[in-house]
Design a protein around this motif. Structure first.
Motif, PDB file in Angstrom:
ATOM      1  N   UNK A   1       0.822  -1.206   0.000  1.00 27.75           N
ATOM      2  CA  UNK A   1       0.000   0.000   0.000  1.00 27.75           C
ATOM      3  C   UNK A   1       0.854   1.253   0.000  1.00 27.75           C
ATOM      4  N   UNK A   2       0.407   2.260  -0.726  1.00 24.73           N
ATOM      5  CA  UNK A   2       1.057   3.568  -0.686  1.00 24.73           C
ATOM      6  C   UNK A   2       0.251   4.482   0.214  1.00 24.73           C
ATOM      7  N   UNK A   3       0.853   4.852   1.326  1.00 25.19           N
ATOM      8  CA  UNK A   3       0.271   5.835   2.239  1.00 25.19           C
ATOM      9  C   UNK A   3       1.111   7.118   2.219  1.00 25.19           C
ATOM     10  N   UNK A   4       2.418   6.955   2.336  1.00 22.01           N
ATOM     11  CA  UNK A   4       3.326   8.095   2.435  1.00 22.01           C
ATOM     12  C   UNK A   4       3.771   8.553   1.053  1.00 22.01           C
ATOM     13  N   UNK A   5       3.545   9.812   0.779  1.00 15.51           N
ATOM     14  CA  UNK A   5       3.983  10.455  -0.461  1.00 15.51           C
ATOM     15  C   UNK A   5       4.616  11.793  -0.091  1.00 15.51           C
ATOM     16  N   UNK A   6       5.784  12.068  -0.627  1.00 14.22           N
ATOM     17  CA  UNK A   6       6.501  13.309  -0.301  1.00 14.22           C
ATOM     18  C   UNK A   6       6.664  13.490   1.199  1.00 14.22           C
ATOM     19  N   UNK A   7       6.906  12.380   1.899  1.00 15.43           N
ATOM     20  CA  UNK A   7       7.188  12.450   3.324  1.00 15.43           C
ATOM     21  C   UNK A   7       5.985  12.614   4.232  1.00 15.43           C
ATOM     22  N   UNK A   8       4.763  12.591   3.644  1.00 14.73           N
ATOM     23  CA  UNK A   8       3.543  12.745   4.440  1.00 14.73           C
ATOM     24  C   UNK A   8       2.561  11.634   4.086  1.00 14.73           C
ATOM     25  N   UNK A   9       1.764  11.236   5.064  1.00 12.90           N
ATOM     26  CA  UNK A   9       0.672  10.311   4.772  1.00 12.90           C
ATOM     27  C   UNK A   9      -0.410  11.106   4.041  1.00 12.90           C
TER      28      UNK A   9
ATOM     29  N   UNK B   1      -3.376  10.737   3.522  1.00 12.79           N
ATOM     30  CA  UNK B   1      -4.734  10.761   4.070  1.00 12.79           C
ATOM     31  C   UNK B   1      -4.963  12.044   4.861  1.00 12.79           C
ATOM     32  N   UNK B   2      -3.876  12.602   5.417  1.00 11.78           N
ATOM     33  CA  UNK B   2      -3.999  13.732   6.335  1.00 11.78           C
ATOM     34  C   UNK B   2      -3.811  15.066   5.613  1.00 11.78           C
ATOM     35  N   UNK B   3      -4.426  16.093   6.189  1.00  9.30           N
ATOM     36  CA  UNK B   3      -4.475  17.397   5.533  1.00  9.30           C
ATOM     37  C   UNK B   3      -3.097  18.022   5.324  1.00  9.30           C
ATOM     38  N   UNK B   4      -2.144  17.681   6.151  1.00 11.62           N
ATOM     39  CA  UNK B   4      -0.798  18.238   6.016  1.00 11.62           C
ATOM     40  C   UNK B   4      -0.211  17.945   4.638  1.00 11.62           C
ATOM     41  N   UNK B   5      -0.546  16.784   4.083  1.00  9.58           N
ATOM     42  CA  UNK B   5      -0.025  16.422   2.762  1.00  9.58           C
ATOM     43  C   UNK B   5      -0.504  17.390   1.683  1.00  9.58           C
ATOM     44  N   UNK B   6      -1.720  17.857   1.791  1.00  6.76           N
ATOM     45  CA  UNK B   6      -2.340  18.662   0.739  1.00  6.76           C
ATOM     46  C   UNK B   6      -1.971  20.141   0.800  1.00  6.76           C
ATOM     47  N   UNK B   7      -1.436  20.591   1.936  1.00  8.40           N
ATOM     48  CA  UNK B   7      -1.129  22.018   2.081  1.00  8.40           C
ATOM     49  C   UNK B   7      -0.083  22.448   1.047  1.00  8.40           C
ATOM     50  N   UNK B   8      -0.403  23.521   0.334  1.00  9.89           N
ATOM     51  CA  UNK B   8       0.537  24.041  -0.646  1.00  9.89           C
ATOM     52  C   UNK B   8       0.562  23.291  -1.960  1.00  9.89           C
ATOM     53  N   UNK B   9      -0.307  22.281  -2.118  1.00 11.72           N
ATOM     54  CA  UNK B   9      -0.369  21.506  -3.353  1.00 11.72           C
ATOM     55  C   UNK B   9      -1.707  21.732  -4.045  1.00 11.72           C
ATOM     56  N   UNK B  10      -1.659  21.853  -5.346  1.00 11.87           N
ATOM     57  CA  UNK B  10      -2.893  21.855  -6.118  1.00 11.87           C
ATOM     58  C   UNK B  10      -3.442  20.434  -6.135  1.00 11.87           C
ATOM     59  N   UNK B  11      -4.692  20.305  -6.491  1.00 11.19           N
ATOM     60  CA  UNK B  11      -5.310  18.979  -6.621  1.00 11.19           C
ATOM     61  C   UNK B  11      -4.514  18.117  -7.607  1.00 11.19           C
ATOM     62  N   UNK B  12      -4.134  18.715  -8.740  1.00 10.61           N
ATOM     63  CA  UNK B  12      -3.397  17.975  -9.756  1.00 10.61           C
ATOM     64  C   UNK B  12      -2.056  17.480  -9.234  1.00 10.61           C
ATOM     65  N   UNK B  13      -1.337  18.328  -8.541  1.00  9.53           N
ATOM     66  CA  UNK B  13      -0.026  17.943  -8.008  1.00  9.53           C
ATOM     67  C   UNK B  13      -0.156  16.870  -6.943  1.00  9.53           C
ATOM     68  N   UNK B  14      -1.115  17.045  -6.023  1.00 11.09           N
ATOM     69  CA  UNK B  14      -1.299  16.074  -4.941  1.00 11.09           C
ATOM     70  C   UNK B  14      -1.613  14.696  -5.489  1.00 11.09           C
ATOM     71  N   UNK B  15      -2.485  14.624  -6.479  1.00 14.78           N
ATOM     72  CA  UNK B  15      -2.874  13.334  -7.041  1.00 14.78           C
ATOM     73  C   UNK B  15      -1.763  12.735  -7.905  1.00 14.78           C
TER      74      UNK B  15
END
Length: 266
Positions: A107-115, A117-131
């Motif tokens: 399973x892939x949970x951690x991307x760019x050093x963040x899980x 699932x949590x909001x911290x991962x999405x901060x500063x990222x566009x939807x396109x970049x996050x996905x």
């Protein structure tokens, strides 16, 4: 009935004891049932604080459970869910070899050093970049050298995404989806249908559009996982999934015993 993705209190977020969950599965009429405790070495490599699962204790308890519960139309399987991280591969390769798992969910949970699932991962990222970053990490995970059998919850990044429209359509990310699905087929791995969807916008992950594309590409190995962490989530939406799979053309679910592939007719 079959359910291969479940967590007990051996996992940090599990809410039910192993013996209770396995007995509950048997009472529900599930005939092939597996637990897959979190093995979060991805968190360790990303310097994320996590309560570690006591894998040796889990394996001992699960092995005893197999000896006492298996038979008379019920098969309990010992699995684990390995959270992918490129720097965790050597650890998983070494440690998996020390235990007799029936199967491993990758399973892939951690991307760019963040899980993701949590909001911290999405901060500063566009939807396109996050996905896109999530899909790139999933693609990387398919080359993990440790022995794994099932790709877990493809589309996980959308489970708790903060966007007005969290849905991930095939058309929008078809390049990633096609590469992931064709690689799975070439490697003879199994695609999980996961029903722990949170607010992703679909009833299952991956959703029906992706399952149809997988079948069209030649994919036939699918498994079912409720990703339950408590008793009332076990077998969630099972009949819906089976009906959808049949309508697409699938005629069985794939599972593993001592790493050997088996088919469960549907």
């Amino acid at each position: 009935m079959l359910d291969l993705h479940n967590h007990t209190s051996f996992s940090p977020d599990g809410k039910i004891e192993l013996c209770e969950m396995v007995q509950k599965a048997r009472d529900m009429g599930i005939t092939v049932f597996g637990t897959t405790e979190h093995w979060d070495y991805d968190y360790v490599m990303a310097n994320i604080t996590v309560q570690k699962t006591d894998i040796p204790a889990y394996v001992r308890a699960a092995t005893e459970m197999k000896q006492s519960m298996n038979g008379e139309g019920f098969t309990y399987l010992l699995g684990a869910e390995c959270g992918y991280h490129k720097d965790a591969c050597a650890y998983y390769t070494r440690k998996i070899a020390e235990h007799s798992f029936d199967y491993i969910i990758n399973s892939t949970h951690v991307t760019d050093g963040k899980d993701c699932y949590f909001q911290e991962y999405f901060r500063g990222k566009s939807r396109e970049t996050a996905y896109k970053r999530y899909f790139e990490t999933v693609l990387e995970s398919l080359s993990a050298p440790y022995p794994w059998h099932i790709l877990g919850h493809l589309g996980y990044v959308s489970r708790n995404a903060p966007y007005e429209n969290p849905r991930i359509t095939y058309e929008e990310y078809k390049g990633y989806y096609d590469e992931i699905l064709t690689t799975l087929i070439a490697k003879e791995k199994t695609l999980e249908v996961n029903t722990n969807v949170k607010t992703c916008g679909y009833l299952i992950l991956p959703h029906g559009e992706i399952l149809k594309r997988y079948f069209a590409l030649g994919g036939r190995r699918v498994s079912f996982g409720s990703d339950a962490h408590r008793a009332d989530s076990m077998l969630q939406s099972y009949e819906l999934v089976i009906g959808l799979l049949k309508s697409i053309g699938f005629n069985s679910l794939t599972y593993y015993v001592n790493g050997e592939e088996r088919q469960f007719p549907i």
